[in-house]
Design an enzyme around this catalytic site. Structure first.
Site, mmCIF file in Angstrom:
data_model
loop_
_atom_site.group_PDB
_atom_site.id
_atom_site.type_symbol
_atom_site.label_atom_id
_atom_site.label_comp_id
_atom_site.label_asym_id
_atom_site.label_seq_id
_atom_site.Cartn_x
_atom_site.Cartn_y
_atom_site.Cartn_z
ATOM 1 N N HIS A 174 45.234 40.198 41.616
ATOM 2 C CA HIS A 174 44.777 39.412 40.470
ATOM 3 C C HIS A 174 45.985 38.687 39.904
ATOM 4 O O HIS A 174 47.106 38.841 40.401
ATOM 5 C CB HIS A 174 44.097 40.292 39.423
ATOM 6 C CG HIS A 174 44.992 41.320 38.790
ATOM 7 N ND1 HIS A 174 45.534 42.377 39.489
ATOM 8 C CD2 HIS A 174 45.451 41.455 37.516
ATOM 9 C CE1 HIS A 174 46.274 43.123 38.681
ATOM 10 N NE2 HIS A 174 46.247 42.576 37.478
ATOM 11 N N HIS A 219 47.681 38.676 36.938
ATOM 12 C CA HIS A 219 48.619 39.145 35.920
ATOM 13 C C HIS A 219 50.052 38.984 36.435
ATOM 14 O O HIS A 219 50.336 39.218 37.615
ATOM 15 C CB HIS A 219 48.350 40.604 35.562
ATOM 16 C CG HIS A 219 47.324 40.764 34.480
ATOM 17 N ND1 HIS A 219 46.604 41.920 34.301
ATOM 18 C CD2 HIS A 219 46.913 39.911 33.494
ATOM 19 C CE1 HIS A 219 45.789 41.780 33.263
ATOM 20 N NE2 HIS A 219 45.964 40.572 32.765
ATOM 21 N N ASP A 273 52.858 40.569 36.258
ATOM 22 C CA ASP A 273 53.648 41.638 36.885
ATOM 23 C C ASP A 273 53.295 41.829 38.351
ATOM 24 O O ASP A 273 53.994 42.551 39.067
ATOM 25 C CB ASP A 273 53.496 42.959 36.114
ATOM 26 C CG ASP A 273 52.052 43.406 35.944
ATOM 27 O OD1 ASP A 273 51.223 42.567 35.562
ATOM 28 O OD2 ASP A 273 51.758 44.601 36.180
ATOM 29 N N HIS A 274 52.249 41.162 38.814
ATOM 30 C CA HIS A 274 51.872 41.210 40.229
ATOM 31 C C HIS A 274 52.307 39.955 40.985
ATOM 32 O O HIS A 274 52.100 39.871 42.192
ATOM 33 C CB HIS A 274 50.359 41.387 40.362
ATOM 34 C CG HIS A 274 49.857 42.663 39.779
ATOM 35 N ND1 HIS A 274 49.391 43.721 40.540
ATOM 36 C CD2 HIS A 274 49.762 43.077 38.485
ATOM 37 C CE1 HIS A 274 49.030 44.716 39.750
ATOM 38 N NE2 HIS A 274 49.242 44.344 38.500
ATOM 39 N N HIS A 293 39.080 45.727 36.073
ATOM 40 C CA HIS A 293 40.311 45.772 35.288
ATOM 41 C C HIS A 293 40.065 45.268 33.863
ATOM 42 O O HIS A 293 40.979 45.218 33.049
ATOM 43 C CB HIS A 293 41.371 44.913 35.992
ATOM 44 C CG HIS A 293 42.738 44.988 35.399
ATOM 45 N ND1 HIS A 293 43.196 46.054 34.658
ATOM 46 C CD2 HIS A 293 43.778 44.102 35.452
ATOM 47 C CE1 HIS A 293 44.444 45.829 34.282
ATOM 48 N NE2 HIS A 293 44.814 44.652 34.739
ATOM 49 N N ASP A 312 44.946 47.147 39.755
ATOM 50 C CA ASP A 312 44.782 47.612 38.385
ATOM 51 C C ASP A 312 43.292 47.800 38.131
ATOM 52 O O ASP A 312 42.473 46.954 38.501
ATOM 53 C CB ASP A 312 45.318 46.579 37.397
ATOM 54 C CG ASP A 312 46.834 46.467 37.439
ATOM 55 O OD1 ASP A 312 47.437 47.007 38.378
ATOM 56 O OD2 ASP A 312 47.397 45.831 36.533
ATOM 57 N N HIS A 327 51.789 51.606 40.107
ATOM 58 C CA HIS A 327 51.514 50.938 38.822
ATOM 59 C C HIS A 327 51.452 51.989 37.717
ATOM 60 O O HIS A 327 50.468 52.115 36.983
ATOM 61 C CB HIS A 327 50.222 50.128 38.870
ATOM 62 C CG HIS A 327 50.148 49.096 37.771
ATOM 63 N ND1 HIS A 327 49.833 49.426 36.476
ATOM 64 C CD2 HIS A 327 50.358 47.769 37.771
ATOM 65 C CE1 HIS A 327 49.836 48.334 35.714
ATOM 66 N NE2 HIS A 327 50.162 47.309 36.487
#
Length: 319
Positions: A79, A81, A83-84, A172, A196, A260
């Site tokens: 996805h 976000h 941090d990915h 998520h 997530d 995570h």
């Protein structure tokens, strides 16, 4: 979890026998930790190497492993976000440089939810001057800075060389759609990555009979939830240790492992030990369990062997 020493030579010889190997490159979250980089997982199936998410530090961890960036077969996004994804431009741009650790000469293959193609086009525009300069000055191959990007839907998204990769939806949050977990199958072995997610029994169903289930987890101090109410929104988007344990108990994988990992405690720093995650999970799950860390490696053959970053074997059956 008990640790059993393993020699480097012994580890290397076992690696050759395992058809499917998984290394956690980043086991953390948006927290700016120098211990847990943000999300990225390396899956090696035969001669192919795949990345699942490209978080902060992905190039650093690949460099530590001695994996040339050009050797990555394809990357898969769960996805959007940050941090990915923040490691994507680093791997893309640095992977083009004419060095032993890079030297990509083919387009970078990226698969992800709708918006992936647009993102790669916008990255190309954002770094247009860097690309222009290196083409003119260093004469780098144009194909090496191109993207081979794919917007995907749920279902089989990659099938080559005996590797089958399937995307499946997980929850998520109501506004974070699509959000994909992934199943990787090779030579009768199966790995499931949750992405997530909140508590979602679809993951347990996907992971039935899996050799390895990598699942996210969040443990936030009740005092922090009281002092900073916005943290309640974080917990509402993630899975508690007890909830993850129930997923593991339903799925019964050969090994369950956390990645995570979000652990936030009142009046403590950012790199808080996550030992309570394991004890809380044990209230709902008593099977093989590993608390993921950066550079933890899972070698999947007839059995699943787990090694920490120091190449020490971990007994995942130990309480």
């Amino acid at each position: 979890m008990a640790i059993v020493a393993a020699s480097v030579s012994g580890l290397a010889s076992h690696s050759l026998a395992a058809p499917l190997n998984v290394t956690i490159l980043g086991s953390g979250s948006p927290v700016p930790s120098n211990v847990r980089f943000s999300q990225s997982t390396l899956v090696e199936a035969g001669n192919d190497k795949f990345l699942f998410d490209l978080g902060r530090g992905v190039t650093v961890r690949l460099g530590q492993l001695g994996v040339p960036f050009k050797d990555i077969t394809a990357s898969f996004i769960t996805h959007f976000h940050s941090d990915h994804l923040v490691g994507l431009p680093d791997l893309w741009l640095t992977g083009w440089l004419p060095t032993p650790f890079a030297s990509r000469k083919q387009p970078m293959a990226v698969y992800g939810p709708k918006g992936t193609v647009a993102m790669t086009k916008n990255l190309t525009a954002a770094f247009a001057e860097d690309i222009r300069i290196r083409l003119a000055d260093e004469k780098l191959p144009p194909a090496g800075i191109a993207f081979d990007a794919h917007d995907i839907a749920a279902g089989v998204v990659y099938e080559r060389n005996g590797v089958r990769i399937t995307a499946f939806p997980t929850h998520h949050g109501d506004l974070i759609e699509p959000n994909f977990g992934y199943t990787i199958e090779y030579q009768g072995k199966k790995v499931v990555i949750s992405s997530d997610t909140t508590y979602d029994e679809r993951i347990a169903r996907r992971a039935q009979g899996a050799d390895l289930l990598l699942h996210e987890v969040a443990d936030i101090d009740p005092q922090l939830l009281k002092d900073y109410p916005r943290f309640k929104e974080i917990t509402a988007h993630h899975t508690s240790p007890e909830e993850a344990g129930r997923i593991f108990a339903m799925a019964k994988p050969k090994v369950a492992a956390f990645t995570h990992i979000i652990v936030l405690k009142a009046n403590q720093g950012l790199d808080v030990p996550a030992t309570e995650v394991v004890s809380r999970t044990r209230s709902t799950y008593d099977g093989p369990l590993a608390l993921g860390e950066d550079l933890m490696r899972f070698e999947i053959g007839d059995t699943v062997e787990v090694f920490n970053a120091r190449k020490e074997r971990i007994d995942v059956n130990a309480p």
